[in-house]
Design a protein around this motif. Structure first.
Motif, short mmCIF file in Angstrom:
data_model
loop_
_atom_site.label_atom_id
_atom_site.label_comp_id
_atom_site.label_asym_id
_atom_site.label_seq_id
_atom_site.Cartn_x
_atom_site.Cartn_y
_atom_site.Cartn_z
N LEU A 177 57.29 1.20 40.29
CA LEU A 177 57.58 -0.21 40.58
C LEU A 177 58.64 -0.34 41.66
O LEU A 177 58.50 -1.15 42.58
CB LEU A 177 58.03 -0.94 39.32
N ARG A 178 59.69 0.46 41.55
CA ARG A 178 60.76 0.38 42.54
C ARG A 178 60.27 0.81 43.91
O ARG A 178 60.63 0.20 44.92
CB ARG A 178 61.95 1.22 42.09
N ARG A 179 59.43 1.83 43.94
CA ARG A 179 58.93 2.34 45.21
C ARG A 179 57.91 1.39 45.83
O ARG A 179 57.93 1.13 47.02
CB ARG A 179 58.30 3.71 45.00
N MET A 180 57.01 0.84 45.01
CA MET A 180 55.95 -0.03 45.53
C MET A 180 56.47 -1.37 46.02
O MET A 180 55.99 -1.90 47.02
CB MET A 180 54.89 -0.29 44.45
N GLN A 213 54.29 -10.63 45.25
CA GLN A 213 53.36 -11.64 45.76
C GLN A 213 52.51 -12.25 44.64
O GLN A 213 51.30 -12.43 44.77
CB GLN A 213 52.48 -11.04 46.86
N THR A 214 53.18 -12.54 43.52
CA THR A 214 52.54 -13.24 42.42
C THR A 214 53.21 -14.60 42.28
O THR A 214 54.28 -14.83 42.83
CB THR A 214 52.65 -12.44 41.10
N ALA A 237 51.60 -14.71 34.05
CA ALA A 237 50.34 -14.05 33.69
C ALA A 237 49.83 -13.17 34.83
O ALA A 237 49.35 -12.06 34.61
CB ALA A 237 49.29 -15.08 33.30
N GLU A 238 49.97 -13.66 36.04
CA GLU A 238 49.54 -12.90 37.21
C GLU A 238 50.40 -11.64 37.38
O GLU A 238 49.89 -10.55 37.67
CB GLU A 238 49.65 -13.80 38.44
N LEU A 239 51.71 -11.78 37.16
CA LEU A 239 52.62 -10.64 37.24
C LEU A 239 52.27 -9.59 36.19
O LEU A 239 52.17 -8.40 36.50
CB LEU A 239 54.07 -11.11 37.07
N VAL A 240 52.05 -10.02 34.96
CA VAL A 240 51.74 -9.09 33.87
C VAL A 240 50.41 -8.39 34.13
O VAL A 240 50.27 -7.18 33.88
CB VAL A 240 51.76 -9.81 32.50
N THR A 241 49.43 -9.11 34.65
CA THR A 241 48.15 -8.49 35.00
C THR A 241 48.35 -7.40 36.05
O THR A 241 47.81 -6.30 35.93
CB THR A 241 47.15 -9.55 35.51
N LEU A 242 49.14 -7.69 37.06
CA LEU A 242 49.43 -6.70 38.10
C LEU A 242 50.12 -5.47 37.49
O LEU A 242 49.75 -4.33 37.79
CB LEU A 242 50.31 -7.32 39.19
N LEU A 243 51.10 -5.70 36.64
CA LEU A 243 51.83 -4.60 36.03
C LEU A 243 50.93 -3.74 35.15
O LEU A 243 51.05 -2.51 35.14
CB LEU A 243 53.01 -5.14 35.20
#
Length: 83
Positions: free
Chosen positions: A16-19, A65-66, A70-76
């Protein structure tokens, strides 16, 4: 690729930190959100103000870019299955 759908998948903090260029605080919040915690509970359990958590969440939205939790959790969740 086979996945255990009963397992709780969590993205790597390093990934996560790198991306996304997240700070440590933003990474901790992202991981808690991925576990299903809501911002108010994160604020209480972390002894932070709601405005601090809201500010970190806004930074997470911008960096990933969320626009919604819900969009953030889906990405994660999707990132969690990456090798």
């Amino acid at each position: 690729m086979l996945l255990d759908l009963d397992a709780h998948l969590e993205p790597s903090p390093f990934m996560l930190r790198r991306m996304f260029g997240l700070t440590m605080a933003e990474t901790r919040l992202a991981l808690k959100m991925a576990r299903g915690e809501v911002p108010l509970d994160v604020a209480r359990s972390s002894h932070l103000s709601r405005s601090t958590v809201r500010s970190q969440l806004s930074a997470l939205f911008a960096k990933t870019q969320t626009k919604r939790q819900a969009e953030l959790v889906t990405l994660l969740t999707r990132i969690a299955v990456l090798p």
